[in-house]
Each structure stands twice: as structure tokens, then as C-alpha cells.
Design an enzyme around this catalytic site. Structure first.
Site, mmCIF file in Angstrom:
data_model
loop_
_atom_site.group_PDB
_atom_site.id
_atom_site.type_symbol
_atom_site.label_atom_id
_atom_site.label_comp_id
_atom_site.label_asym_id
_atom_site.label_seq_id
_atom_site.Cartn_x
_atom_site.Cartn_y
_atom_site.Cartn_z
ATOM 1 N N HIS A 1 0.833 -1.194 0.000
ATOM 2 C CA HIS A 1 0.000 0.000 0.000
ATOM 3 C C HIS A 1 0.870 1.247 0.000
ATOM 4 O O HIS A 1 1.924 1.290 0.616
ATOM 5 C CB HIS A 1 -0.927 0.023 1.220
ATOM 6 C CG HIS A 1 -1.957 -1.050 1.183
ATOM 7 N ND1 HIS A 1 -3.014 -1.025 0.302
ATOM 8 C CD2 HIS A 1 -2.093 -2.187 1.915
ATOM 9 C CE1 HIS A 1 -3.762 -2.103 0.490
ATOM 10 N NE2 HIS A 1 -3.215 -2.826 1.462
ATOM 11 N N ASP B 1 10.185 11.787 2.387
ATOM 12 C CA ASP B 1 11.328 12.549 2.895
ATOM 13 C C ASP B 1 12.316 11.626 3.606
ATOM 14 O O ASP B 1 13.541 11.799 3.501
ATOM 15 C CB ASP B 1 10.873 13.639 3.874
ATOM 16 C CG ASP B 1 10.062 14.738 3.206
ATOM 17 O OD1 ASP B 1 10.048 14.810 1.955
ATOM 18 O OD2 ASP B 1 9.434 15.522 3.938
ATOM 19 N N CYS C 1 0.195 2.663 -4.812
ATOM 20 C CA CYS C 1 -0.369 3.962 -5.158
ATOM 21 C C CYS C 1 0.546 5.087 -4.670
ATOM 22 O O CYS C 1 1.281 4.926 -3.696
ATOM 23 C CB CYS C 1 -1.752 4.126 -4.528
ATOM 24 S SG CYS C 1 -2.972 3.002 -5.240
#
Length: 138
Positions: A22, A55, A78
Site C-alpha cells: 500500500h 522525505d 499507489c
């Protein structure tokens, strides 16, 4: 895991990283995203450990990877197109890479070191996959 890959990698090595799972996005708190959102990986233990923010991927994998290591990252999730915050990106409607307008080139100590890092990203929606396949046929 990313810290360990960087630790053991040296110039001339070829590294392949694959993530299927995911992906998501959260509100950008550092101000480095043009769209206002950080992309994330959502690991199985996310409820305890949290999501892995792009990040952090950049900080632990991209920025620290030794020069001369050829890295390919395959993200099957995704929101993965800019999951490593690289200076170039490709989206499903394009057949060529383009400059990531939201990328801060000042983040790179050595911009030339970035040339060997690539990300292949796909999302499992028919229209996205179809766009990628038609772009490859060009």
C-alpha cells in the site's frame, strides 16, 4: 532495511529494491512538495510504527547511497511516482521523463551522483497501467 542497503553498497554495485504494498500520502510538513502532500509507503506495522514518508526514503536511501552504485527501485503501490523525491519523474500519461518542478536541487551535494538512481512506479488501476503500456509502445 534502507540503512543496511546503503551501508553494504559500494561503487560498482548494482542494487534492486522492490516494494509491493500500500502507498498513501500525508500533508507535507516540510514544504518541499509542490502539491502539498508527501507520498508514503504503508508497511504492515504502520499502526504501530507509522507510514514511511518520502522525505525519510530520500534521507536514508537516496542521499546516503554511495556514488557509483546503480540503483533501481520498483514501487508497486499507489502514489509511488515521486516516492523517492527524485529530480526527474515519469507519470502514466507520458512516455519520457520530465523534471520534477517541486524538486529542490539544493538538496543534492553532488547532482551528478543522482544519475544512476531510477524508480519504476506503477499503480494497479487499469487506466494507469494502460497509459504506461501505450507510452512504452511509442
Amino acid at each position: 532495511a534502507f540503512d543496511r542497503i546503503v551501508q553494504y553498497s559500494k561503487a560498482g554495485d548494482v542494487v534492486f529494491i522492490h516494494y509491493s504494498g500500500h502507498g498513501g500520502r500525508v500533508v507535507d510538513t516540510s514544504g518541499d512538495e509542490a502539491d502539498g502532500y508527501d507520498e508514503t509507503l504503508i508497511p504492515v506495522d504502520f499502526q504501530r510504527a507509522g507510514q514511511i514518508v518520502d522525505d525519510d526514503l530520500y534521507k536514508h536511501l537516496v542521499k546516503r547511497m554511495p556514488a557509483g552504485v546503480h540503483v533501481t527501485v520498483l514501487m508497486d503501490c499507489c502514489h509511488s511516482g515521486t516516492a523517492l523525491d527524485l529530480p526527474y519523474e515519469i507519470d502514466a500519461t507520458q512516455s519520457k521523463m520530465s523534471f520534477n518542478k517541486g524538486f529542490n536541487m539544493g538538496l543534492l551535494d553532488d547532482p551528478g551522483a543522482m544519475c544512476c538512481l531510477a524508480i519504476c512506479a506503477a499503480c494497479l488501476f487499469d487506466d494507469i497501467i494502460g497509459g504506461i503500456m501505450s507510452g512504452l509502445a511509442d
